[in-house]
Design a protein around this motif. Structure first.
Motif, short mmCIF file in Angstrom:
data_model
loop_
_atom_site.label_atom_id
_atom_site.label_comp_id
_atom_site.label_asym_id
_atom_site.label_seq_id
_atom_site.Cartn_x
_atom_site.Cartn_y
_atom_site.Cartn_z
N LEU A 102 0.85 -1.18 0.00
CA LEU A 102 0.00 0.00 0.00
C LEU A 102 0.88 1.23 0.00
N THR A 103 0.57 2.18 -0.86
CA THR A 103 1.28 3.46 -0.89
C THR A 103 0.27 4.57 -0.67
N ARG A 104 0.37 5.25 0.46
CA ARG A 104 -0.51 6.38 0.74
C ARG A 104 0.12 7.66 0.20
N ASN A 105 -0.71 8.50 -0.37
CA ASN A 105 -0.25 9.77 -0.92
C ASN A 105 -0.99 10.94 -0.25
N VAL A 106 -0.95 10.94 1.10
CA VAL A 106 -1.64 11.99 1.84
C VAL A 106 -0.96 13.33 1.64
N LEU A 107 0.37 13.33 1.72
CA LEU A 107 1.15 14.53 1.44
C LEU A 107 1.96 14.31 0.18
N LEU A 108 2.82 15.27 -0.12
CA LEU A 108 3.64 15.15 -1.33
C LEU A 108 4.60 13.98 -1.25
N SER A 109 5.00 13.61 -0.03
CA SER A 109 5.91 12.48 0.15
C SER A 109 5.10 11.22 0.46
N PRO A 110 5.12 10.20 -0.40
CA PRO A 110 4.30 9.00 -0.20
C PRO A 110 4.82 8.14 0.95
N SER A 111 3.91 7.39 1.55
CA SER A 111 4.25 6.44 2.62
C SER A 111 3.93 5.03 2.14
N SER A 112 4.88 4.12 2.30
CA SER A 112 4.71 2.75 1.81
C SER A 112 4.52 1.77 2.97
N PHE A 113 3.61 0.80 2.79
CA PHE A 113 3.29 -0.17 3.82
C PHE A 113 3.18 -1.55 3.19
N ASP A 114 3.57 -2.56 3.93
CA ASP A 114 3.41 -3.94 3.49
C ASP A 114 2.05 -4.46 3.94
N LEU A 115 1.45 -5.31 3.12
CA LEU A 115 0.16 -5.92 3.44
C LEU A 115 0.32 -7.43 3.51
N THR A 116 -0.33 -8.05 4.49
CA THR A 116 -0.30 -9.51 4.64
C THR A 116 -1.71 -9.97 4.99
N VAL A 117 -2.16 -11.04 4.37
CA VAL A 117 -3.52 -11.51 4.63
C VAL A 117 -3.60 -12.14 6.01
N ILE A 118 -4.72 -11.92 6.68
CA ILE A 118 -5.01 -12.54 7.97
C ILE A 118 -6.48 -12.92 7.96
N CYS A 119 -6.79 -14.13 8.43
CA CYS A 119 -8.17 -14.62 8.43
C CYS A 119 -8.57 -15.09 9.82
N LEU A 120 -9.82 -14.88 10.16
CA LEU A 120 -10.44 -15.48 11.33
C LEU A 120 -11.55 -16.39 10.82
N TYR A 121 -11.23 -17.69 10.73
CA TYR A 121 -12.14 -18.61 10.08
C TYR A 121 -13.43 -18.81 10.86
N GLU A 122 -13.37 -18.64 12.18
CA GLU A 122 -14.59 -18.78 12.97
C GLU A 122 -15.60 -17.67 12.66
N HIS A 123 -15.10 -16.55 12.15
CA HIS A 123 -15.98 -15.45 11.75
C HIS A 123 -16.13 -15.37 10.23
N ASN A 124 -15.40 -16.22 9.49
CA ASN A 124 -15.44 -16.26 8.03
C ASN A 124 -15.04 -14.92 7.41
N VAL A 125 -14.00 -14.28 7.96
CA VAL A 125 -13.55 -12.99 7.44
C VAL A 125 -12.03 -13.00 7.27
N CYS A 126 -11.56 -12.26 6.27
CA CYS A 126 -10.14 -12.02 6.03
C CYS A 126 -9.94 -10.55 5.71
N VAL A 127 -8.75 -10.03 5.98
CA VAL A 127 -8.36 -8.70 5.52
C VAL A 127 -6.89 -8.75 5.15
N TYR A 128 -6.45 -7.73 4.42
CA TYR A 128 -5.03 -7.56 4.15
C TYR A 128 -4.53 -6.49 5.11
N SER A 129 -3.83 -6.95 6.14
CA SER A 129 -3.42 -6.09 7.24
C SER A 129 -2.05 -5.49 6.98
N CYS A 130 -1.84 -4.29 7.51
CA CYS A 130 -0.55 -3.62 7.36
C CYS A 130 0.38 -3.88 8.54
#
Length: 282
Positions: free
Chosen positions: A57-85
């Motif tokens: 993920l690259t945020r462009n809030v200001l003129l200087s961008p901020s970069s973040f890594d994303l990794t998938v995480i799942c909670l199968y008991e809730h049947n949900v996943c997200v790509y977390s930073c």
């Protein structure tokens, strides 16, 4: 004729190797989804790309961008996943639970340390808005894990197809499942598993990811980011057409080989007249 049949089998080995390489590339590369995330006060949209397991993920809030890594995480008991930073699994689980319960998660740690000031400003922007993430905005864990399983299955059988092709080039296996007959099965399974993979991910994209790409910025209760209408399926997804074409070509080559075998003249038979007395001398 024998050399033609050998060449056709060797061609299936080459095509299976190409398919295996393509499937591994698809499995490992972070371009299953390519998107932007809009924030009204950012200098331009954030840039996001991820694969089945990770992305960036690259945020462009200001003129200087901020970069973040994303990794998938799942909670199968809730049947949900997200790509977390978050960088640690425990923190990723905590972040997901926080978002599910309407709490503000911990700010993302930077992938590098060059743009700290931009990140602090991003915190201020995110704190000025609020929304509640609904469960159907999260990634469906069942569809995600089934996609991974079928792609892994396609990769394994593509490797099996390559292995048994070269075995049939060098040897003549006795068991039909390891011989040419088995090659039809291995190639057919790869085509089927790859097709199901594309259908599953396409369904996930059409029902969820096209509206919300499932990252921290678009799911957190205090984030004004939106990806609606900005997401697209990436190259890592579209290259899955290639393995299906390659294994379809393999089946065509095997049918061609069988055609060459069937058109060969039957072996010459010698009829012996047993009434001939000279036969008794042998």
């Amino acid at each position: 004729m024998a050399k033609t049949k050998w060449n056709l089998l060797f061609a299936t080995f080459v095509l299976s190797c190409l398919s295996l390489a393509t499937l591994i590339v698809s499995l490992c590369t972070p371009y299953w989804v390519v998107s932007e995330a809009h924030e009204s006060r950012a200098s331009k949209n954030s840039e996001v790309q991820y694969g089945l397991f990770s992305g960036s993920l690259t945020r462009n809030v200001l003129l200087s961008p901020s970069s973040f890594d994303l990794t998938v995480i799942c909670l199968y008991e809730h049947n949900v996943c997200v790509y977390s930073c978050q960088k640690e699994e425990a923190k990723r689980e905590t972040e997901l639970l926080d978002m599910m319960n309407g709490r503000t998660p911990t700010e993302c740690p930077l992938a590098n340390t060059k743009t700290i000031s931009a990140t602090k400003s991003a915190d201020i922007v995110m704190a000025n808005s609020s929304k509640v993430a609904l469960k159907d905005e999260f990634i469906n864990a069942g569809l995600w894990v089934t996609t991974v399983i079928f792609l892994a299955l396609a990769t394994a059988f593509s490797g099996g197809s390559a292995s048994f092709s070269i075995i049939n080039v060098l040897f003549n296996p006795v068991e039909p499942i390891f011989g040419v007959f088995g090659l039809y099965i291995w190639n057919g399974i790869v085509i089927g598993a790859t097709l199901i993979t594309m259908i599953l991910w396409g369904a996930l994209f059409g029902t969820q990811l096209s509206n919300n790409i499932g990252i921290t910025d678009t799911l957190t209760p205090v984030a004004p980011y939106s990806s609606t209408g900005l997401a697209a399926l990436g190259a890592s997804y579209w290259i899955l057409f290639l393995p299906m074409l390659l294994h379809g070509a393999n089946i065509g080559l095997l049918l061609w080989r069988q055609y060459e075998i069937n058109k060969e003249p039957p072996p010459t038979t010698i009829d012996v007249d047993k009434s001939d007395l000279t036969f008794m001398m042998f």
